[in-house]
Design a protein around this motif. Structure first.
Motif, PDB file in Angstrom:
ATOM      1  N   SER A 125       1.562  28.110 -25.013  1.00 49.58           N
ATOM      2  CA  SER A 125       2.070  28.893 -26.139  1.00 49.58           C
ATOM      3  C   SER A 125       2.140  28.046 -27.407  1.00 49.58           C
ATOM      4  O   SER A 125       1.647  28.437 -28.461  1.00 49.58           O
ATOM      5  CB  SER A 125       3.459  29.453 -25.800  1.00 49.58           C
ATOM      6  OG  SER A 125       4.057  30.040 -26.927  1.00 49.58           O
ATOM      7  N   LEU A 126       2.742  26.863 -27.304  1.00 44.49           N
ATOM      8  CA  LEU A 126       2.879  26.017 -28.490  1.00 44.49           C
ATOM      9  C   LEU A 126       1.519  25.564 -29.004  1.00 44.49           C
ATOM     10  O   LEU A 126       1.294  25.509 -30.220  1.00 44.49           O
ATOM     11  CB  LEU A 126       3.761  24.805 -28.170  1.00 44.49           C
ATOM     12  CG  LEU A 126       4.110  23.905 -29.367  1.00 44.49           C
ATOM     13  CD1 LEU A 126       4.878  24.676 -30.431  1.00 44.49           C
ATOM     14  CD2 LEU A 126       4.927  22.699 -28.921  1.00 44.49           C
ATOM     15  N   ASN A 127       0.594  25.260 -28.108  1.00 46.16           N
ATOM     16  CA  ASN A 127      -0.722  24.798 -28.539  1.00 46.16           C
ATOM     17  C   ASN A 127      -1.556  25.892 -29.188  1.00 46.16           C
ATOM     18  O   ASN A 127      -2.616  25.609 -29.751  1.00 46.16           O
ATOM     19  CB  ASN A 127      -1.486  24.193 -27.357  1.00 46.16           C
ATOM     20  CG  ASN A 127      -0.970  22.823 -26.971  1.00 46.16           C
ATOM     21  OD1 ASN A 127      -0.054  22.294 -27.605  1.00 46.16           O
ATOM     22  ND2 ASN A 127      -1.551  22.241 -25.943  1.00 46.16           N
ATOM     23  N   SER A 128      -1.085  27.123 -29.127  1.00 45.81           N
ATOM     24  CA  SER A 128      -1.790  28.221 -29.798  1.00 45.81           C
ATOM     25  C   SER A 128      -1.213  28.528 -31.175  1.00 45.81           C
ATOM     26  O   SER A 128      -1.755  29.352 -31.904  1.00 45.81           O
ATOM     27  CB  SER A 128      -1.737  29.485 -28.934  1.00 45.81           C
ATOM     28  OG  SER A 128      -0.417  30.028 -28.924  1.00 45.81           O
ATOM     29  N   ARG A 129      -0.127  27.844 -31.543  1.00 44.31           N
ATOM     30  CA  ARG A 129       0.571  28.172 -32.789  1.00 44.31           C
ATOM     31  C   ARG A 129       0.078  27.302 -33.937  1.00 44.31           C
ATOM     32  O   ARG A 129      -0.183  26.113 -33.760  1.00 44.31           O
ATOM     33  CB  ARG A 129       2.087  28.013 -32.602  1.00 44.31           C
ATOM     34  CG  ARG A 129       2.655  28.937 -31.549  1.00 44.31           C
ATOM     35  CD  ARG A 129       4.113  28.677 -31.260  1.00 44.31           C
ATOM     36  NE  ARG A 129       4.963  28.994 -32.398  1.00 44.31           N
ATOM     37  CZ  ARG A 129       6.283  28.861 -32.405  1.00 44.31           C
ATOM     38  NH1 ARG A 129       6.889  28.381 -31.335  1.00 44.31           N
ATOM     39  NH2 ARG A 129       6.986  29.180 -33.460  1.00 44.31           N
ATOM     40  N   PRO A 130      -0.043  27.886 -35.141  1.00 43.02           N
ATOM     41  CA  PRO A 130      -0.577  27.124 -36.278  1.00 43.02           C
ATOM     42  C   PRO A 130       0.424  26.101 -36.803  1.00 43.02           C
ATOM     43  O   PRO A 130       1.616  26.370 -36.911  1.00 43.02           O
ATOM     44  CB  PRO A 130      -0.842  28.213 -37.322  1.00 43.02           C
ATOM     45  CG  PRO A 130       0.128  29.303 -36.986  1.00 43.02           C
ATOM     46  CD  PRO A 130       0.261  29.284 -35.488  1.00 43.02           C
TER      47      PRO A 130
END
Length: 448
Positions: A125-130
């Motif tokens: 989830s975090l690695n998909s956030r800008p």
């Protein structure tokens, strides 16, 4: 529960008479900042009431990686022996921030003006956030960021060897961005200025002042102007973390929609930049009251009493209130489903880039449970069905998002048929005692 472990499906069933005292965990926002500013101080900071969820524990681990000594006593007291402003050492390993957007963005700010490099990663989830919303202003100080396409983690931040102070107008309301810039400004000479058109949670400003930084805020036509004088020697503090209003939202909202309920949630932080949900619930007709108001650690605190409220009405939530309740819109939409009429929420574009697209996640699940939802890029409307009229009966996707999982489990306490979530493990990131706490109040929540 573990945010990184085997999925744990859960189902909530119609319940009655939630009652008792809900001792929710310490405030997550204050916990992150206490650890980071303790690490940037000279001497020992003592912290009680720290939220021991995975997000905050990841921040504690990061502070150790940057050279601070961080320990915990058996009684839950935390000790941070700081290295001073500009004293961070270069980490030997990648910094894993798990699910925490707040943690990674604040830590990036805190190290961006030191002549070191650090690589950050997180869960899916975090690695998909800008991250560009933070790395763009940090570049103004002289820091460089190298990451995946779209400005996403894993990412390496190369700190500025000769940082310069900046003047930065935050383009969208974001306490994370504001805080990252202020933390970066600590190790830059001169004055760093942040301008925000809409007020966001001000824990960073309050805590910086408490640690001895020279920080001033004034309100002008442009908005709130926050000026920080760089390169102070921060003084260690003793911090009692108040209880988290974002966590309190779940037992409070559960009591409002569950017949016969009377729940007391003590010691909640009621910082005006965080209390928008409770204001909105009262406007909807909720039987919600504040008891024993007081001040603890520079933050306004009170006990909240929430009782079953069958006569709720839909409202239009003003967009200027969004920053003070951005994390609470998912559970507000649950309450709105049991109200009469429409609840309109505007100015909430930020929800699209949280741990999940929270507008889409809630809209999809609510529709599956028989509730009509309209949505746009920065707004959504829930068409309430009134108490006792929400069908339920669906399995909703948590999407690796703790607040989505908890919101749907609250929903199922008052629907005609049970409501399931596919994976409740993310709840541990912010509210590790959610399941036993709700069950202790009388909620019928079961692991599948």
């Amino acid at each position: 529960m573990s945010g990184h472990g085997t999925p744990i499906p859960m189902t909530s069933h119609a319940s009655t008479g939630l009652s008792g005292q809900a001792d929710v965990p310490g405030d997550k926002s204050v916990s992150h900042r206490a650890l980071i500013l303790g690490a940037l101080s000279v001497g020992e900071t003592k912290i009680t009431g720290l939220l021991e969820g995975e997000d905050v524990l990841d921040t504690a681990g990061a502070m150790r990686a940057f050279g601070a000594e961080v320990t915990r006593d058996d009684d839950g007291t935390w000790h941070v022996h700081g290295v001073g402003v500009g004293g961070f050492a270069e980490p030997e390993q990648v910094i894993d921030c798990g699910n925490s957007g707040t943690g990674v963005r604040l830590i990036m700010g805190a190290m961006a003006t030191s002549p070191i490099s650090a690589t950050f990663t997180g869960d899916a989830s975090l690695n998909s956030r800008p991250m560009a919303r933070v790395t763009d202003p940090l570049a103004l100080f002289g820091a460089r960021a190298v990451g995946r396409a779209g400005g996403r983690l894993p990412m390496t931040i190369v700190g500025a060897a000769d940082p310069v102070p900046v003047r930065y107008a935050v383009p969208v309301p974001s306490a994370q961005v504001k805080s990252a810039v202020l933390l970066a400004g600590l190790n830059a000479p001169g004055e760093t200025v942040v301008i925000e058109k809409e007020a966001t949670r001000d824990h960073t400003e309050r805590m910086l002042a408490g640690f001895g930084a020279h920080i001033a805020t004034e309100v002008i036509d442009e908005g709130r102007v926050i000026t920080l004088t760089g390169q102070p020697e921060l003084r260690p503090q003793t911090i009692a973390v108040p209880r988290d209003p974002s966590s309190a939202a779940f037992p409070v909202c559960a009591a409002l929609i569950t017949e016969g309920s009377d729940v007391l949630v003590p010691g909640i932080c009621l910082n005006p930049t965080r209390a928008g949900l409770f204001t909105t619930l009262i406007e909807m007709g909720a039987d919600l009251s504040y008891e024993n108001p007081r001040d603890e650690g520079g933050e306004p605190v009170a006990d909240l009493r929430a009782r079953f409220s069958p006569g709720l009405n839909g409202v239009e939530v003003p967009p200027e209130r969004a920053a003070s309740m951005i994390d609470e819109y998912p559970v507000l939409s649950v309450v709105a489903a049991f109200a009469e009429g429409q609840t309109m929420m505007r100015g909430v574009r930020e929800l699209r880039v949280k741990e999940s697209d929270r507008i889409d996640a809630m809209a999809t699940g609510l529709r599956a449970c028989g509730v009509s939802v309209d949505e746009g890029e920065d707004w959504w409307t829930v068409h309430g069905r009134g108490h006792g009229n929400v069908p339920g009966g669906a399995t909703c996707a948590a999407r690796l998002d703790h607040r989505i999982a908890m919101s749907f489990l609250v929903l199922g306490l008052a629907t005609q048929k049970p409501v399931s979530v596919d994976d409740a493990t993310p709840i541990a990131t912010s509210f590790p005692v959610f399941e036993p706490l709700l069950k202790g109040l009388g909620a019928d929540i079961r692991r599948d």
